[in-house]
Design a protein around this motif. Structure first.
Motif, mmCIF file in Angstrom:
data_model
loop_
_atom_site.group_PDB
_atom_site.id
_atom_site.type_symbol
_atom_site.label_atom_id
_atom_site.label_comp_id
_atom_site.label_asym_id
_atom_site.label_seq_id
_atom_site.Cartn_x
_atom_site.Cartn_y
_atom_site.Cartn_z
ATOM 1 N N CYS A 324 1.048 -1.167 0.223
ATOM 2 C CA CYS A 324 -0.072 0.102 0.195
ATOM 3 C C CYS A 324 0.805 1.123 -0.283
ATOM 4 O O CYS A 324 1.605 1.211 0.991
ATOM 5 C CB CYS A 324 -0.970 0.275 0.901
ATOM 6 N N VAL A 326 -0.158 4.116 0.031
ATOM 7 C CA VAL A 326 -0.886 5.476 1.503
ATOM 8 C C VAL A 326 -0.185 4.836 2.804
ATOM 9 O O VAL A 326 -0.330 6.035 3.642
ATOM 10 C CB VAL A 326 -2.560 4.837 1.788
ATOM 11 N N ARG A 349 -6.359 -2.135 5.945
ATOM 12 C CA ARG A 349 -7.887 -1.864 6.134
ATOM 13 C C ARG A 349 -8.999 -2.709 7.805
ATOM 14 O O ARG A 349 -10.157 -2.554 7.329
ATOM 15 C CB ARG A 349 -8.788 -2.388 4.938
ATOM 16 N N CYS A 361 -7.352 2.402 6.580
ATOM 17 C CA CYS A 361 -6.643 2.657 6.005
ATOM 18 C C CYS A 361 -7.485 2.408 4.837
ATOM 19 O O CYS A 361 -8.230 1.859 4.600
ATOM 20 C CB CYS A 361 -5.634 1.767 5.231
ATOM 21 N N THR A 362 -7.733 3.511 3.995
ATOM 22 C CA THR A 362 -8.685 4.037 3.299
ATOM 23 C C THR A 362 -8.126 3.198 1.523
ATOM 24 O O THR A 362 -8.977 3.666 0.607
ATOM 25 C CB THR A 362 -9.783 5.030 3.178
ATOM 26 N N SER A 363 -6.910 2.737 1.395
ATOM 27 C CA SER A 363 -6.149 2.172 -0.234
ATOM 28 C C SER A 363 -8.217 1.913 -1.086
ATOM 29 O O SER A 363 -8.907 0.696 -0.630
ATOM 30 C CB SER A 363 -5.530 1.224 -0.080
ATOM 31 N N PRO A 364 -7.718 1.583 -2.164
ATOM 32 C CA PRO A 364 -8.699 0.540 -2.899
ATOM 33 C C PRO A 364 -8.645 -0.788 -2.881
ATOM 34 O O PRO A 364 -7.404 -1.143 -2.179
ATOM 35 C CB PRO A 364 -8.505 1.064 -4.132
ATOM 36 N N TYR A 540 -1.659 3.268 -4.740
ATOM 37 C CA TYR A 540 -2.650 4.911 -4.267
ATOM 38 C C TYR A 540 -3.708 4.715 -4.430
ATOM 39 O O TYR A 540 -4.185 4.366 -6.054
ATOM 40 C CB TYR A 540 -1.662 6.163 -5.145
ATOM 41 N N GLN A 541 -4.380 5.674 -4.668
ATOM 42 C CA GLN A 541 -5.679 5.894 -4.764
ATOM 43 C C GLN A 541 -6.270 6.671 -6.075
ATOM 44 O O GLN A 541 -7.039 5.941 -6.710
ATOM 45 C CB GLN A 541 -6.008 7.415 -3.566
ATOM 46 N N ASP A 542 -5.365 6.866 -6.501
ATOM 47 C CA ASP A 542 -5.623 7.241 -8.201
ATOM 48 C C ASP A 542 -4.759 6.047 -9.159
ATOM 49 O O ASP A 542 -5.025 6.012 -10.137
ATOM 50 C CB ASP A 542 -5.171 8.457 -8.679
ATOM 51 N N ASN A 557 -6.420 3.263 -11.863
ATOM 52 C CA ASN A 557 -6.997 2.289 -10.360
ATOM 53 C C ASN A 557 -8.425 1.972 -10.738
ATOM 54 O O ASN A 557 -9.334 1.047 -10.782
ATOM 55 C CB ASN A 557 -7.383 3.275 -8.937
ATOM 56 N N CYS A 561 -10.731 -1.039 -9.190
ATOM 57 C CA CYS A 561 -11.256 -0.957 -8.284
ATOM 58 C C CYS A 561 -12.462 -1.812 -7.941
ATOM 59 O O CYS A 561 -13.746 -2.014 -8.610
ATOM 60 C CB CYS A 561 -11.266 -0.267 -7.864
#
Length: 563
Positions: A324, A326, A349, A361-364, A540-542, A557, A561
């Protein structure tokens, strides 16, 4: 005349005292002759390298002599000095007193007779003997402290301080440096490659299976290679021996001295000792035998961080390769929709990682199969780019050379065994020609040697064709290296479900009349190919960053996702 034996003992620390084995034997022989005892050459017992602090059951020569004395084979035992019998007051007093009692044979003997510091069986004599024994015990402790201090200084400097040397290495006294023993290093590399990638015919092998294979092939154990005996069974490879090699940090460049007897140098122990305040664990630089990537792969597999051996489903290709971006935690694999859909999600998560109340954590969460196929596609595209292609071909050449080295290492024991058998056959034929053997005996021995030869060859016959093929490729390999230098090569990678076929084409022109053309082919597993390129994914988020020894474009991503 009475029959006596002589006991002479010397250990490493005793050598400085000038009490060599022969000096003790000569003095004891003279004293025995003076007292009228008979001593034959077979009655002289020499203990070389045994500490005087050991109990009788730890000194096999003394134990054997004591049993013979108890059975009445000897009337007395001559010893140069009390501390040659034992430097432990308790052990010495027990042996001294028991030797004067009625023996197992039903008679009394004359016990131990000391050339220097004679003993009288009186209260005063025993007191004097005990005082001398106390001094011997004190002297032993002083010697031990001096020896430890000296060895500790040598260990701190990273030099050889005595004892067994690590398998694969030797201490060069002239250069005062540790060097690689290439014959043993080949076996170390073989074990790592089998553990991580397999033997080319099957997948990665476990420690027990590696040990079994090495035993089947007759590969010498570390103890056999050094001519020493360590452990209960030093003549066979065990999973414990294999594990000690796979986990030792010296093989990747760092050893640790003065760590205490029997303490393994594993990554876990090293990490623990770094945080502990301890006297010792001196870091010493060793020449590496395996590259860092291969060593780390072995540790990942051993620790089970890439799936372990208890999976109900096959391990996903990307398992253990995703982290991750993040929170830095690793991504794990899971199955949704009752096991129908593979996904990868960050361990950050889960509640387990945040029992202190910190935010999760909010990573996808990523679709596993779709992401895997996209990574495969990009890797194949990567390998068709000129510069990346060069690296792939260079790795192919190294793979061929490494495999040839592995096979030669495996076949070395059988070559040596066959040479010995052929030498026996030659001597047998000479003896028969010279008339030293009758025809019946000659034929019987000849058949026995032929049977031994067939048995040795049968253990290795599966490797002969591959080695012959690799030897034929040697000329092509040299030409391929030249083609790489001249950029006269091309490659094609054909992806399959679980493997990738690597097809190379090259041409090397030496002069107008010498042209070498080759079309070598190799089948890789996807895992082996990703390992070769050192592929890891950072989420990462994107985006998903695909990292390796060569750059690969990021993956967006949104397409992968889980909603």
């Amino acid at each position: 005349m009475k029959h006596a034996a002589i006991l002479a003992r010397v250990s490493t620390e005793d050598q400085v005292e000038g009490t060599s084995l022969e000096t003790q034997v000569e003095s004891c022989l003279a004293e025995a002759k003076r007292r009228g005892y008979i001593v034959l050459p077979s009655d002289i017992y020499r203990e070389d390298g045994y500490s005087g602090a050991l109990a009788i059951d730890k000194r096999p020569i003394l134990h054997q002599l004591w049993e013979k004395y108890q059975n009445g084979e000897y009337d007395a035992i001559f010893v140069y000095r009390q501390d040659r019998l034992s430097r432990s007051l308790a052990v010495f007093a027990a042996l001294r007193d028991e030797a004067l009692k009625v023996r197992r044979c039903g008679t009394k003997g004359d016990g131990f007779i000391f050339v220097q510091g004679g003993f009288e069986d009186t209260p005063e004599g025993r007191l004097q003997s005990n005082i001398l024994g106390s001094f011997a015990e004190y002297e032993r402790e002083v010697i031990r402290i001096r020896t430890i201090t000296g060895k500790k200084k040598v260990a701190r400097q990273g030099k050889y301080a005595g004892g067994a040397q690590l398998f694969g290495y030797k201490w060069n006294r002239e250069t005062q440096k540790w060097e690689i023993r290439e014959d043993e290093a080949k076996i170390v590399r073989l074990i790592f490659n089998w553990y991580v990638y397999g033997d080319g015919k099957s997948g990665p092998m476990g420690m027990v299976r590696i040990a079994e294979r090495l035993n089947q092939l007759g590969v010498p154990t570390p103890s056999q290679a050094r001519g020493t005996r360590r452990g209960k069974d030093s003549t066979h490879w065990t999973d414990t021996t294999v594990r000690s090699i796979l986990t030792h940090t010296a093989y990747v460049g760092t050893n640790y001295f003065w760590r205490g007897g029997g303490v393994a140098v594993t990554p876990e122990v090293v990490e623990k000792m770094k945080d502990a305040e301890t006297d010792g664990w001196y870091e010493v630089e060793f020449p590496p035998i395996v590259d860092k990537l291969l060593w780390e792969k072995a540790q990942e597999k051993r620790a089970g961080s890439r799936g372990g051996f208890n999976r109900k489903r096959p391990k996903p290709l990307l398992a253990g390769r995703i982290r991750c971006g993040v929170c830095g935690a690793p991504y794990g694999d899971a199955y949704y929709n009752k096991g129908a859909t593979l996904v990868f999600k960050c361990y950050g998560r889960t509640k387990l990682y945040h029992q202190d109340g910190s935010p999760r954590c909010t990573s996808p969460i990523l679709y596993g199969e779709a992401l895997t196929e996209e990574v495969k596609r990009r890797v194949i595209e990567l390998l068709h780019r000129p510069e990346q292609l060069r690296q792939a071909i260079e790795e192919y050449v190294r793979t061929l050379e490494r495999r040839k080295e592995e096979l030669e290492t495996l076949l070395l024991p059988v070559t040596e065994q066959l040479t010995k058998i052929q030498e026996k056959q030659r001597r047998l034929a000479d003896a028969y020609i010279d008339g030293m053997l009758p025809p019946e005996e000659y034929n019987r021995r000849k058949m026995e040697l032929q049977e031994q030869e067939r048995a040795v060859k049968s253990r290795y016959e599966q490797y002969w064709p591959e080695l012959d093929t690799l030897k034929k490729l040697e000329q092509s390999v040299e030409a391929l290296k030249h083609a790489i230098a001249e950029e006269q090569f091309d490659a094609l990678y054909q992806p399959h479900d679980s493997t990738v076929t690597e097809e190379l084409a090259f041409a090397a022109v030496k002069d107008r009349t010498h042209l070498t053309v080759g079309f070598p082919q190799k089948t890789l597993t996807w895992e082996e190919l990703l390992d070769r390129l050192q592929i890891t994914l950072w989420v990462y988020q994107d985006r998903v960053e695909v990292r390796g020894i060569v750059p690969i474009e990021d993956i967006a991503n949104l397409e992968y996702c889980w909603n």
